[in-house]
Design an enzyme around this catalytic site. Structure first.
Site, PDB file in Angstrom:
ATOM      1  N   GLY A  43       0.775  -1.248   0.000  1.00  0.00           N
ATOM      2  CA  GLY A  43       0.000   0.000   0.000  1.00  0.00           C
ATOM      3  C   GLY A  43       0.799   1.287   0.000  1.00  0.00           C
ATOM      4  CD  GLU A  98       0.570   0.807   6.777  1.00  0.00           C
ATOM      5  OE1 GLU A  98       0.736   0.760   5.555  1.00  0.00           O
ATOM      6  OE2 GLU A  98       0.326  -0.201   7.477  1.00  0.00           O
ATOM      7  CG  ASP A  99      -1.638   1.813   2.955  1.00  0.00           C
ATOM      8  OD1 ASP A  99      -1.447   1.511   4.153  1.00  0.00           O
ATOM      9  OD2 ASP A  99      -2.116   1.016   2.132  1.00  0.00           O
ATOM     10  CG  ASP A 102      -8.767   0.296   9.430  1.00  0.00           C
ATOM     11  OD1 ASP A 102      -9.598   1.086   9.883  1.00  0.00           O
ATOM     12  OD2 ASP A 102      -9.097  -0.786   8.904  1.00  0.00           O
ATOM     13  CE  LYS A 130     -10.737   3.464   6.788  1.00  0.00           C
ATOM     14  NZ  LYS A 130     -11.153   2.097   6.385  1.00  0.00           N
ATOM     15  CG  PHE A 151     -12.639  -0.449   2.042  1.00  0.00           C
ATOM     16  CD1 PHE A 151     -11.925  -1.018   3.102  1.00  0.00           C
ATOM     17  CD2 PHE A 151     -12.191  -0.666   0.747  1.00  0.00           C
ATOM     18  CE1 PHE A 151     -10.790  -1.798   2.860  1.00  0.00           C
ATOM     19  CE2 PHE A 151     -11.063  -1.441   0.496  1.00  0.00           C
ATOM     20  CZ  PHE A 151     -10.365  -2.006   1.565  1.00  0.00           C
ATOM     21  CB  VAL A 152     -10.450   5.183   1.218  1.00  0.00           C
ATOM     22  CG1 VAL A 152     -11.500   6.032   1.898  1.00  0.00           C
ATOM     23  CG2 VAL A 152      -9.339   4.821   2.203  1.00  0.00           C
ATOM     24  CG  ASP A 158      -5.476  -3.656  -2.174  1.00  0.00           C
ATOM     25  OD1 ASP A 158      -5.153  -3.206  -1.060  1.00  0.00           O
ATOM     26  OD2 ASP A 158      -5.718  -4.862  -2.362  1.00  0.00           O
ATOM     27  NE  ARG A 164      -2.005  -3.117  -4.377  1.00  0.00           N
ATOM     28  CZ  ARG A 164      -2.072  -3.282  -3.054  1.00  0.00           C
ATOM     29  NH1 ARG A 164      -1.956  -2.245  -2.260  1.00  0.00           N
ATOM     30  NH2 ARG A 164      -2.253  -4.472  -2.523  1.00  0.00           N
TER      31      ARG A 164
HETATM   32  P1  IMP Z   1      -4.640  -1.934  10.448  1.00  0.00           P
HETATM   33  O1  IMP Z   1      -3.717  -2.990  10.945  1.00  0.00           O
HETATM   34  O2  IMP Z   1      -6.068  -2.294  10.672  1.00  0.00           O
HETATM   35  O3  IMP Z   1      -4.323  -0.548  10.951  1.00  0.00           O
HETATM   36  O4  IMP Z   1      -4.590  -1.986   8.880  1.00  0.00           O
HETATM   37  C1  IMP Z   1      -3.681  -1.381   8.088  1.00  0.00           C
HETATM   38  C2  IMP Z   1      -3.779  -1.947   6.688  1.00  0.00           C
HETATM   39  O5  IMP Z   1      -5.116  -2.327   6.349  1.00  0.00           O
HETATM   40  C3  IMP Z   1      -3.405  -0.911   5.673  1.00  0.00           C
HETATM   41  O6  IMP Z   1      -2.022  -0.920   5.430  1.00  0.00           O
HETATM   42  C4  IMP Z   1      -4.219  -1.311   4.463  1.00  0.00           C
HETATM   43  O7  IMP Z   1      -3.518  -2.261   3.710  1.00  0.00           O
HETATM   44  C5  IMP Z   1      -5.450  -1.968   5.025  1.00  0.00           C
HETATM   45  N1  IMP Z   1      -6.609  -1.048   5.056  1.00  0.00           N
HETATM   46  C6  IMP Z   1      -7.225  -0.531   6.128  1.00  0.00           C
HETATM   47  N2  IMP Z   1      -8.230   0.282   5.789  1.00  0.00           N
HETATM   48  C7  IMP Z   1      -8.256   0.295   4.441  1.00  0.00           C
HETATM   49  C8  IMP Z   1      -9.081   0.980   3.472  1.00  0.00           C
HETATM   50  O8  IMP Z   1     -10.004   1.768   3.765  1.00  0.00           O
HETATM   51  N3  IMP Z   1      -8.777   0.745   2.175  1.00  0.00           N
HETATM   52  C9  IMP Z   1      -7.782  -0.097   1.781  1.00  0.00           C
HETATM   53  N4  IMP Z   1      -6.992  -0.738   2.644  1.00  0.00           N
HETATM   54  C10 IMP Z   1      -7.224  -0.559   3.965  1.00  0.00           C
END
Ligand code: IMP
Length: 178
Positions: A43, A98-99, A102, A130, A151-152, A158, A164
């Site tokens: 990402g 990081e992208d 979440d 988020k 969800f973005v 992606d 992407r």
């Molecule tokens: P976390 O561990 O839940 O913070 O997730 C981080 C990863 O989840 C990111 O690096 C993304 O790959 C994926 N992710 C979380 N939210 C989204 C979204 O809205 N769109 C796409 N990928 C997401």
């Protein structure tokens, strides 16, 4: 692909403007420290490429691959390291790139994992945050944009490996993944 979007959340111009600011801020904070930027693939690749070109101080770049959601839009809660760093980080100043932050599960795991290798410091630069979905405590030093719980996709992000390559960030129509 634009027909799959409910709306455009961040335009190319908004992204570039904010990333230029982030690059300036990081360059100022890490002057004389030669930071090592660690991209979390896949990402991060678009954001990181743009961010790096706004960083004006000497720095290094490396990548890690961690498990992602696969085809689901909800995290499994488990983090798996698929590709580790290719260098020693002892005594280095690390900036994880990081992208999106979440639930925080990925970054809280990665931060602990990297701290175990005795770097001088570890911080996080995330394009999107988020906060509504947070399950693990993580503090990002640099946040591009705080986004709502939707969800973005686009600009590296992606859904099932698609979107992407979009130059903007859009909110995906729920019927695409429901
Ligand atoms: P976390 O561990 O839940 O913070 O997730 C981080 C990863 O989840 C990111 O690096 C993304 O790959 C994926 N992710 C979380 N939210 C989204 C979204 O809205 N769109 C796409 N990928 C997401």
């Amino acid at each position: 692909m634009i027909n799959d979007m409910e709306s455009i959340l961040l335009t190319e111009e908004e992204l570039q403007q904010r990333i230029a600011q982030m690059g300036r801020e990081i360059s100022r904070d890490y002057e004389g420290k030669e930071p090592l930027f660690i991209g979390v693939l896949k990402g991060c690749f678009v954001f990181m490429a743009d961010l790096m070109r706004q960083v004006t101080i000497p720095c290094g770049v490396d990548f890690m691959v961690v498990s992602s959601y696969g085809k689901s839009t909800n995290t499994t809660g488990a983090v798996e390291i698929i590709k580790d760093l290719s260098q020693d980080v002892y005594g280095r100043h690390l900036v994880i790139v990081e992208d999106i932050l979440d639930t925080g599960i990925t970054l809280s795991y990665l931060t602990k994992y990297l701290k175990n290798r005795s770097p001088a410091s570890v911080s996080i630069a995330t394009l999107l945050d988020k906060p509504e979905r947070r399950r693990a405590e993580v503090a990002a030093k640099y946040v591009g944009f705080t986004v709502p719980d939707a969800f973005v996709v686009g600009y590296g992000l992606d859904y099932a490996e698609k979107y992407r390559n979009l130059p903007y960030i859009g909110i995906l129509k729920p019927e695409i993944y429901e």
